[in-house]
Design an enzyme around this catalytic site. Structure first.
Site, PDB file in Angstrom:
ATOM      1  N   ASN A 144     -79.681 -50.915  76.870  1.00  0.00           N
ATOM      2  CA  ASN A 144     -78.410 -50.770  76.533  1.00  0.00           C
ATOM      3  C   ASN A 144     -78.117 -49.326  76.623  1.00  0.00           C
ATOM      4  O   ASN A 144     -78.443 -48.743  75.379  1.00  0.00           O
ATOM      5  CB  ASN A 144     -78.015 -51.650  75.432  1.00  0.00           C
ATOM      6  CG  ASN A 144     -76.535 -51.425  75.106  1.00  0.00           C
ATOM      7  OD1 ASN A 144     -75.622 -50.876  75.715  1.00  0.00           O
ATOM      8  ND2 ASN A 144     -76.146 -51.889  73.646  1.00  0.00           N
ATOM      9  N   TRP A 145     -77.346 -48.847  77.611  1.00  0.00           N
ATOM     10  CA  TRP A 145     -77.062 -47.213  77.546  1.00  0.00           C
ATOM     11  C   TRP A 145     -76.036 -46.829  76.763  1.00  0.00           C
ATOM     12  O   TRP A 145     -75.768 -45.803  76.565  1.00  0.00           O
ATOM     13  CB  TRP A 145     -76.803 -46.638  78.960  1.00  0.00           C
ATOM     14  CG  TRP A 145     -78.265 -46.968  80.135  1.00  0.00           C
ATOM     15  CD1 TRP A 145     -79.415 -47.567  79.425  1.00  0.00           C
ATOM     16  CD2 TRP A 145     -78.270 -46.613  81.265  1.00  0.00           C
ATOM     17  NE1 TRP A 145     -80.371 -47.633  80.639  1.00  0.00           N
ATOM     18  CE2 TRP A 145     -79.686 -47.097  81.688  1.00  0.00           C
ATOM     19  CE3 TRP A 145     -77.325 -46.128  82.055  1.00  0.00           C
ATOM     20  CZ2 TRP A 145     -80.172 -46.810  83.059  1.00  0.00           C
ATOM     21  CZ3 TRP A 145     -77.898 -45.715  83.386  1.00  0.00           C
ATOM     22  CH2 TRP A 145     -79.240 -46.244  83.864  1.00  0.00           C
ATOM     23  N   LYS A 146     -75.090 -47.795  76.412  1.00  0.00           N
ATOM     24  CA  LYS A 146     -73.970 -47.766  75.440  1.00  0.00           C
ATOM     25  C   LYS A 146     -72.989 -46.491  76.246  1.00  0.00           C
ATOM     26  O   LYS A 146     -73.070 -46.468  77.443  1.00  0.00           O
ATOM     27  CB  LYS A 146     -74.419 -47.230  73.963  1.00  0.00           C
ATOM     28  CG  LYS A 146     -75.242 -48.257  73.641  1.00  0.00           C
ATOM     29  CD  LYS A 146     -75.449 -48.026  72.046  1.00  0.00           C
ATOM     30  CE  LYS A 146     -76.610 -49.145  71.498  1.00  0.00           C
ATOM     31  NZ  LYS A 146     -76.697 -48.863  70.080  1.00  0.00           N
ATOM     32  N   GLY A 176     -80.022 -48.290  65.948  1.00  0.00           N
ATOM     33  CA  GLY A 176     -79.733 -46.839  65.901  1.00  0.00           C
ATOM     34  C   GLY A 176     -80.355 -45.981  64.663  1.00  0.00           C
ATOM     35  O   GLY A 176     -79.840 -44.683  64.450  1.00  0.00           O
ATOM     36  N   SER A 183     -83.591 -50.396  66.990  1.00  0.00           N
ATOM     37  CA  SER A 183     -84.803 -49.231  66.962  1.00  0.00           C
ATOM     38  C   SER A 183     -86.074 -49.837  67.653  1.00  0.00           C
ATOM     39  O   SER A 183     -87.208 -49.424  67.133  1.00  0.00           O
ATOM     40  CB  SER A 183     -84.959 -48.926  65.579  1.00  0.00           C
ATOM     41  OG  SER A 183     -83.905 -48.391  65.209  1.00  0.00           O
ATOM     42  N   GLY A 205     -81.700 -49.621  72.833  1.00  0.00           N
ATOM     43  CA  GLY A 205     -80.639 -48.686  72.627  1.00  0.00           C
ATOM     44  C   GLY A 205     -81.338 -47.248  73.221  1.00  0.00           C
ATOM     45  O   GLY A 205     -81.790 -47.124  74.455  1.00  0.00           O
ATOM     46  N   GLY A 206     -81.618 -46.308  72.149  1.00  0.00           N
ATOM     47  CA  GLY A 206     -81.934 -45.144  72.270  1.00  0.00           C
ATOM     48  C   GLY A 206     -83.110 -44.960  73.125  1.00  0.00           C
ATOM     49  O   GLY A 206     -82.834 -43.996  73.911  1.00  0.00           O
ATOM     50  N   GLU A 209     -79.952 -58.863  66.710  1.00  0.00           N
ATOM     51  CA  GLU A 209     -80.069 -57.361  66.240  1.00  0.00           C
ATOM     52  C   GLU A 209     -79.398 -57.182  64.893  1.00  0.00           C
ATOM     53  O   GLU A 209     -78.224 -57.178  64.775  1.00  0.00           O
ATOM     54  CB  GLU A 209     -79.012 -56.773  67.361  1.00  0.00           C
ATOM     55  CG  GLU A 209     -79.604 -56.816  68.771  1.00  0.00           C
ATOM     56  CD  GLU A 209     -78.959 -55.652  69.721  1.00  0.00           C
ATOM     57  OE1 GLU A 209     -79.966 -54.796  70.155  1.00  0.00           O
ATOM     58  OE2 GLU A 209     -77.699 -55.239  69.600  1.00  0.00           O
ATOM     59  N   HIS A 261     -71.764 -57.363  71.239  1.00  0.00           N
ATOM     60  CA  HIS A 261     -72.619 -56.401  70.344  1.00  0.00           C
ATOM     61  C   HIS A 261     -72.075 -55.781  69.381  1.00  0.00           C
ATOM     62  O   HIS A 261     -70.788 -55.955  69.217  1.00  0.00           O
ATOM     63  CB  HIS A 261     -72.907 -55.002  71.303  1.00  0.00           C
ATOM     64  CG  HIS A 261     -73.939 -54.100  70.883  1.00  0.00           C
ATOM     65  ND1 HIS A 261     -73.760 -53.230  69.922  1.00  0.00           N
ATOM     66  CD2 HIS A 261     -75.383 -54.111  71.194  1.00  0.00           C
ATOM     67  CE1 HIS A 261     -74.618 -52.601  69.544  1.00  0.00           C
ATOM     68  NE2 HIS A 261     -75.651 -53.015  70.657  1.00  0.00           N
ATOM     69  N   GLU A 276     -71.564 -53.301  67.600  1.00  0.00           N
ATOM     70  CA  GLU A 276     -70.778 -52.138  68.042  1.00  0.00           C
ATOM     71  C   GLU A 276     -69.353 -52.492  68.153  1.00  0.00           C
ATOM     72  O   GLU A 276     -68.203 -52.133  67.912  1.00  0.00           O
ATOM     73  CB  GLU A 276     -71.218 -51.054  68.840  1.00  0.00           C
ATOM     74  CG  GLU A 276     -72.426 -50.352  68.101  1.00  0.00           C
ATOM     75  CD  GLU A 276     -73.568 -49.910  68.925  1.00  0.00           C
ATOM     76  OE1 GLU A 276     -73.220 -49.607  70.180  1.00  0.00           O
ATOM     77  OE2 GLU A 276     -74.357 -49.423  68.552  1.00  0.00           O
TER      78      GLU A 276
HETATM   79  P1  PGA Z   1     -81.051 -48.869  69.323  1.00  0.00           P
HETATM   80  O1  PGA Z   1     -79.938 -49.705  69.589  1.00  0.00           O
HETATM   81  O2  PGA Z   1     -82.753 -49.365  70.090  1.00  0.00           O
HETATM   82  O3  PGA Z   1     -80.624 -47.670  69.375  1.00  0.00           O
HETATM   83  O4  PGA Z   1     -81.533 -49.131  67.828  1.00  0.00           O
HETATM   84  C1  PGA Z   1     -80.269 -51.225  70.172  1.00  0.00           C
HETATM   85  C2  PGA Z   1     -78.734 -51.687  70.505  1.00  0.00           C
HETATM   86  O5  PGA Z   1     -77.784 -51.530  70.091  1.00  0.00           O
HETATM   87  O6  PGA Z   1     -78.916 -52.681  71.374  1.00  0.00           O
END
Ligand code: PGA
Length: 250
Positions: free
Chosen positions: A9-11, A173, A213, A234-235, A167, A95, A97
């Protein structure tokens, strides 16, 4: 029995040229991977370009959100038919966010899940508790609420076109990954819930990803848990090398 699904997930990251560079390099790094479903979720603006790069590879395309209506006066939104048109096979829905910053509710999530399914897009439905909810002992209540709200009204065939991503919000993050035991506990709770609502057979077929993470260093211990069937990253998905290492967790 369940094929692992690793999704990046590149956000809100990557221009078109950066997306093409990352995907080109990822494609080369995972060319020899066979037993894993690999998904990338670039921003909307890069979907078309990334779709061209992944042509003929095993990498699948996902969007990060979708609107519940197919077309009309909904300025700024992108619909399921549009995502199909650009080459998406999956779409991330609900998600944390989006729930936190954009007012997403179980109801809107459920409408989006249904819109995606109606156009043959596979939803990656995200669920997860916040830190204060975990500390208050409400994890299972929140997870049950997110899962049952998100999948309300789906037939078992429709459910089996979905992926559920657990999640924990406190792990996203933050560098604070859930321990493998914490992840397993919630994944097994989700599978138990689906057994109650559908059947043990249906529940046993559904892929449940862990997200929060995930890094090359912790992917294999998380994936070793019996009910952890994949990762939403994500990251660590923003660099081809770290994402490829997670894809090759085994
Ligand atoms: P993260 O994000 O790996 O940077 O913690 C995961 C996500 O939000 O899907």
């Amino acid at each position: 029995m369940r094929t692992p699904i690793i999704a990046g997930n590149w956000k809100l990251n990557k221009t078109i040229s950066e997306s093409v560079a990352l995907t080109t390099s990822l494609k080369a790094s995972v060319a020899d991977v066979n037993n894993v479903e690999i998904i990338v979720a670039p921003p909307f603006t890069a979907l078309a370009a990334v779709n061209e790069v992944i042509a003929g590879s095993k990498i699948r395309l996902s969007a990060q959100d979708v609107y519940s209506e197919d077309s009309g006066a909904f300025t700024g939104e992108v619909s399921a038919p549009m995502l199909k048109d650009v080459g998406c096979e999956y779409v991330i829905i609900g998600h944390s966010e989006r729930r936190q910053y954009f007012g997403e509710t179980n109801e809107s999530v459920n409408q989006k899940v249904k819109a995606a399914l109606a156009h043959d897009l596979k939803p990656i439905l995200c669920v997860g508790e916040q830190l204060q909810e975990r500390e208050a002992g409400q994890t299972e209540t929140i997870i049950e609420d997110h899962v049952t709200g998100g999948i309300a009204g789906l037939s078992s065939t429709e459910l089996l076109s979905c992926v559920i991503a657990y999640e924990p919000v406190w792990a996203i993050g933050t560098g604070k990954t859930a321990t493998p035991a914490q992840a397993q506990e919630v994944h097994s709770f989700i599978r138990g819930l689906l057994t109650k609502i559908y059947s043990a057979d249906v529940a046993s077929q559904l892929c449940i990803q862990y997200g929060g993470s995930v890094k090359p260093e912790n992917a294999s211990e998380l994936m070793a848990q019996p009910d952890v069937d994949g990762a939403l990253v994500g990251g660590a998905s923003l660099e081809a090398e770290s994402f490829a290492q997670i894809v090759k967790f085994g």
